[in-house]
Scaffold this active site. Structure first.
Site, PDB file in Angstrom:
ATOM      1  N   LYS A  20      -3.541  -8.400 -14.622  1.00  0.00           N
ATOM      2  CA  LYS A  20      -4.041  -8.369 -13.233  1.00  0.00           C
ATOM      3  C   LYS A  20      -5.275  -9.257 -13.150  1.00  0.00           C
ATOM      4  O   LYS A  20      -6.289  -8.982 -13.801  1.00  0.00           O
ATOM      5  CB  LYS A  20      -4.390  -6.929 -12.823  1.00  0.00           C
ATOM      6  CG  LYS A  20      -5.115  -6.840 -11.471  1.00  0.00           C
ATOM      7  CD  LYS A  20      -5.419  -5.400 -11.050  1.00  0.00           C
ATOM      8  CE  LYS A  20      -6.271  -5.359  -9.768  1.00  0.00           C
ATOM      9  NZ  LYS A  20      -6.613  -3.987  -9.346  1.00  0.00           N
ATOM     10  N   GLU A  72      -3.871  -3.481  -4.203  1.00  0.00           N
ATOM     11  CA  GLU A  72      -3.346  -4.851  -4.315  1.00  0.00           C
ATOM     12  C   GLU A  72      -2.886  -5.185  -5.731  1.00  0.00           C
ATOM     13  O   GLU A  72      -2.026  -6.041  -5.920  1.00  0.00           O
ATOM     14  CB  GLU A  72      -4.406  -5.858  -3.851  1.00  0.00           C
ATOM     15  CG  GLU A  72      -5.468  -6.263  -4.890  1.00  0.00           C
ATOM     16  CD  GLU A  72      -6.323  -5.106  -5.401  1.00  0.00           C
ATOM     17  OE1 GLU A  72      -6.457  -4.096  -4.682  1.00  0.00           O
ATOM     18  OE2 GLU A  72      -6.851  -5.206  -6.533  1.00  0.00           O
ATOM     19  N   LYS A  83     -13.475  -1.671   0.823  1.00  0.00           N
ATOM     20  CA  LYS A  83     -14.207  -0.772  -0.062  1.00  0.00           C
ATOM     21  C   LYS A  83     -15.576  -0.459   0.540  1.00  0.00           C
ATOM     22  O   LYS A  83     -16.061  -1.188   1.406  1.00  0.00           O
ATOM     23  CB  LYS A  83     -14.392  -1.450  -1.433  1.00  0.00           C
ATOM     24  CG  LYS A  83     -13.105  -1.539  -2.241  1.00  0.00           C
ATOM     25  CD  LYS A  83     -13.361  -2.003  -3.647  1.00  0.00           C
ATOM     26  CE  LYS A  83     -12.069  -2.101  -4.445  1.00  0.00           C
ATOM     27  NZ  LYS A  83     -11.446  -0.781  -4.718  1.00  0.00           N
ATOM     28  N   ASP A 137     -12.090  -8.068  -5.591  1.00  0.00           N
ATOM     29  CA  ASP A 137     -11.359  -7.052  -4.832  1.00  0.00           C
ATOM     30  C   ASP A 137     -12.292  -6.414  -3.800  1.00  0.00           C
ATOM     31  O   ASP A 137     -13.000  -5.451  -4.106  1.00  0.00           O
ATOM     32  CB  ASP A 137     -10.788  -5.989  -5.783  1.00  0.00           C
ATOM     33  CG  ASP A 137      -9.938  -4.960  -5.048  1.00  0.00           C
ATOM     34  OD1 ASP A 137      -9.639  -5.185  -3.851  1.00  0.00           O
ATOM     35  OD2 ASP A 137      -9.567  -3.946  -5.668  1.00  0.00           O
ATOM     36  N   ASP A 154     -12.354  -7.263 -11.595  1.00  0.00           N
ATOM     37  CA  ASP A 154     -10.975  -6.843 -11.351  1.00  0.00           C
ATOM     38  C   ASP A 154      -9.955  -7.834 -11.933  1.00  0.00           C
ATOM     39  O   ASP A 154      -8.753  -7.674 -11.722  1.00  0.00           O
ATOM     40  CB  ASP A 154     -10.753  -6.645  -9.841  1.00  0.00           C
ATOM     41  CG  ASP A 154      -9.766  -5.539  -9.533  1.00  0.00           C
ATOM     42  OD1 ASP A 154      -9.509  -4.711 -10.429  1.00  0.00           O
ATOM     43  OD2 ASP A 154      -9.244  -5.506  -8.401  1.00  0.00           O
ATOM     44  N   ASP A 173      -5.984  -2.126  -0.352  1.00  0.00           N
ATOM     45  CA  ASP A 173      -6.810  -2.008  -1.560  1.00  0.00           C
ATOM     46  C   ASP A 173      -5.954  -1.684  -2.791  1.00  0.00           C
ATOM     47  O   ASP A 173      -6.430  -1.752  -3.919  1.00  0.00           O
ATOM     48  CB  ASP A 173      -7.882  -0.925  -1.343  1.00  0.00           C
ATOM     49  CG  ASP A 173      -9.008  -1.027  -2.350  1.00  0.00           C
ATOM     50  OD1 ASP A 173      -9.060  -2.045  -3.074  1.00  0.00           O
ATOM     51  OD2 ASP A 173      -9.836  -0.092  -2.421  1.00  0.00           O
ATOM     52  N   ARG A 219      -1.117  -3.524  -7.939  1.00  0.00           N
ATOM     53  CA  ARG A 219       0.302  -3.238  -8.196  1.00  0.00           C
ATOM     54  C   ARG A 219       1.197  -4.265  -7.511  1.00  0.00           C
ATOM     55  O   ARG A 219       2.305  -4.530  -7.975  1.00  0.00           O
ATOM     56  CB  ARG A 219       0.624  -1.805  -7.743  1.00  0.00           C
ATOM     57  CG  ARG A 219       0.496  -1.580  -6.270  1.00  0.00           C
ATOM     58  CD  ARG A 219       0.270  -0.132  -5.929  1.00  0.00           C
ATOM     59  NE  ARG A 219      -1.038   0.344  -6.379  1.00  0.00           N
ATOM     60  CZ  ARG A 219      -1.470   1.579  -6.231  1.00  0.00           C
ATOM     61  NH1 ARG A 219      -0.706   2.487  -5.641  1.00  0.00           N
ATOM     62  NH2 ARG A 219      -2.662   1.927  -6.662  1.00  0.00           N
TER      63      ARG A 219
END
Ligand code: BES
Ligand code: ZN
Ligand code: ZN
Length: 494
Positions: free
Chosen positions: A254, A338, A266, A259, A277, A336, A340
């Site tokens: 990932k 994102e 967030k 993010d 991230d 959020d 996956r």
């Protein structure tokens, strides 16, 4: 009696001096000089305790750095990480740049000599890592000259070098993780990876934003389209065992370079640190860097999905539906979630290489931290035989990268299909969020055995340790590289 050098001599000190190996016990001058200092507690035998002392040996004073070895009978690889980590951090702090290492004082019956040298090499790099690229008062890189004593131990220099290769790879992954997100965009991430492998036998393929969209990576495109920095899909290939192409191992990462949460934004406290991230991706790069430096006899394909999750008029929004590379449609109630999404396309793509095993690494869920704490990795297993997972878990214990299994059950496999409008959904309002995410990602790797590692906690640390400073850690690189190193001979069993 070994001749003493002008540089500082480094010596290990066990709880009782008669616990030294025979070779050291016969070094009466050393034992005689050490005994009173130990009795006065001027040198310490407590595991990892570093002291500086002067020994009077053969009519002259000799400057030594001592390190406590703790309980000799129970000494583990983890203890050596602490021993060498503390030694090299001490030497760096005190600007000592030339040492002679009296190796026999470090040997024990419980850990092989090769490991002692290997961990020493690793810690020479990883323990003294610093990240000051963006400071005005940068320190000059610290280099240390090590002479092994007695010289016969020089045979083990190549094992030590293997450890250094691993440490170097970990530090590269840490650099990527620690870089600020306005600099490490998906494009620059791809450029740095490309540069890193230019002179190696790792091939690098980079798909830009247009290719990602045109070739149907609908989820990766959706996550990246709110950013002025287009996403990248980076594929790395290393073929260390060309006769066994069917034994390829896919490592998926990932790589969200920032993010913000997107429209499911967030909070002001939740957003800072989200430059990290992309640590899953960085650590996959680190694994492949080490694998090539060590020239392991294994075939690896690395797939990195790099994107920035931002807010913009054209960004994805809650309720949107996108078509994945697999052809399935996915509703996005939460922008959020994102990670996956990008990993779904990356895993599906990795699966086209027909790997024997897929492993993905991701700072995926806060829920994994709630379940296990910040210092532990959660691993999820879809169809991987237990002996493989057990071998990997053994390595996590050796390298101090604690990892625990959480399940994927029928509940989560059903939940990912709970969309009124699309085939799948990236989010439901239910507990067990780390499990749901694992079910979602592994859905895209078909029948291929797949391990998903949620490293949301241990990808970074807020506390310096004998492994290095705070910030990105490079977690799981040691574990996976050693797993592959010790298993390549048995890959036919995968
Ligand atoms: N990158 C975060 C997960 C994360 C959180 C990593 C804290 C490290 C520290 C991920 O993309 C995310 O936002 N996950 C959400 C998922 C939720 C919306 C289902 C989370 O965990 O809150
Ligand atoms: Zn997120
Ligand atoms: Zn994220």
């Amino acid at each position: 009696m070994t001749a003493y050098k002008s540089s500082v001599r480094v010596i290990g000190v066990p709880e009782h001096l008669n616990q030294f190996v025979e070779e050291v016990k016969e070094d009466h001058a050393l034992i005689d000089a050490l005994a009173p200092l130990k009795a006065q507690q001027l040198v310490s035998s407590k595991l990892g305790d570093v002291r500086e002392a002067a020994l009077f040996i053969n009519d002259q004073w000799c400057k030594v750095v001592t390190v406590g070895l703790g309980n000799v009978k129970k000494r583990t690889e983890g203890d050596y990480l602490k021993i060498w980590g503390n030694v090299f951090q001490y030497l760096k702090q005190h600007a000592i740049d030339s040492i002679s290492l009296y190796m026999p004082t470090f040997f024990s019956k419980t850990v092989e000599i090769e490991k002692v040298f290997n961990i020493m090499g690793l810690q020479q790099e990883q323990a003294i890592y610093t990240f000051d690229s963006y400071k005005s008062d940068k320190k000059a890189p610290y280099r240390i000259h090590i002479q092994l004593e007695p010289k016969t131990w020089a045979n083990y220099e190549s094992v030590m070098l293997d450890g250094r290769h691993l440490g170097h790879a970990i530090n590269f992954a840490r650099d990527l993780g620690n870089m600020p997100p306005n600099i490490l965009t998906p494009e620059y991430f791809a450029t740095l990876v490309d540069e890193r492998f230019k002179t190696t036998n790792v091939t690098v393929d980079i798909k830009d934003g247009t290719m990602i969209q045109q070739e149907g990576f609908g989820l990766l495109h959706a996550v990246g389209k709110g950013s002025s920095h287009a996403p990248r899909l980076i594929t790395l290939e290393y073929k260390g065992n060309p006769n066994h192409q069917d034994q390829t191992i896919a490592l998926v990462g990932k790589g969200i370079t920032y993010d913000s949460g997107g429209y499911s934004i967030k909070s002001k406290n939740g957003m800072p640190t989200m430059k990290f991230d992309m640590c899953g991706a960085a650590n996959v790069v680190g694994m492949i860097d080490a694998i090539q430096a060590l020239q392991l006899k294994v075939n690896v394909v690395g797939v990195i999905a790099a994107a920035e999750n931002m807010i913009a008029p054209h960004a994805m929004k809650p309720d949107d539906v996108f078509t994945a590379l697999s052809g399935e449609t996915v509703e996005v109630p939460n922008t959020d979630a994102e990670g996956r999404l990008v990993l779904a396309d990356a895993s599906y793509y990795a699966n086209q290489y027909q790997p024997a095993l897929i492993m993905d690494f991701a700072t995926l869920t806060g829920a994994a931290i709630v379940a296990l704490g910040v210092d532990k990795t959660a691993v999820f297993n879809k169809g991987v035989s237990t002996h493989i997972l057990d071998d990997i878990l053994t390595q996590t214990r050796i390298w101090g990268e604690p990892t625990f299994e959480l399940p994927i059950t029928a509940t989560e496999r059903k939940q990912i299909k709970k969309s009124d409008v699309a085939d799948l959904t990236n989010h439901v309002n239910a507990d067990g969020k780390a499990l749901f995410a694992a079910a979602f990602i592994t859905h895209f790797s078909g029948e291929t055995p797949h391990l998903h590692f949620d490293i949301a906690g241990p990808a970074t640390t807020s506390k310096a340790s004998y492994k290095g400073p705070k910030g990105a850690t490079g977690v799981m690189i040691s574990t996976i590289v050693h797993y592959l190193k010790h298993t390549y001979g048995k890959v036919t069993e995968l």
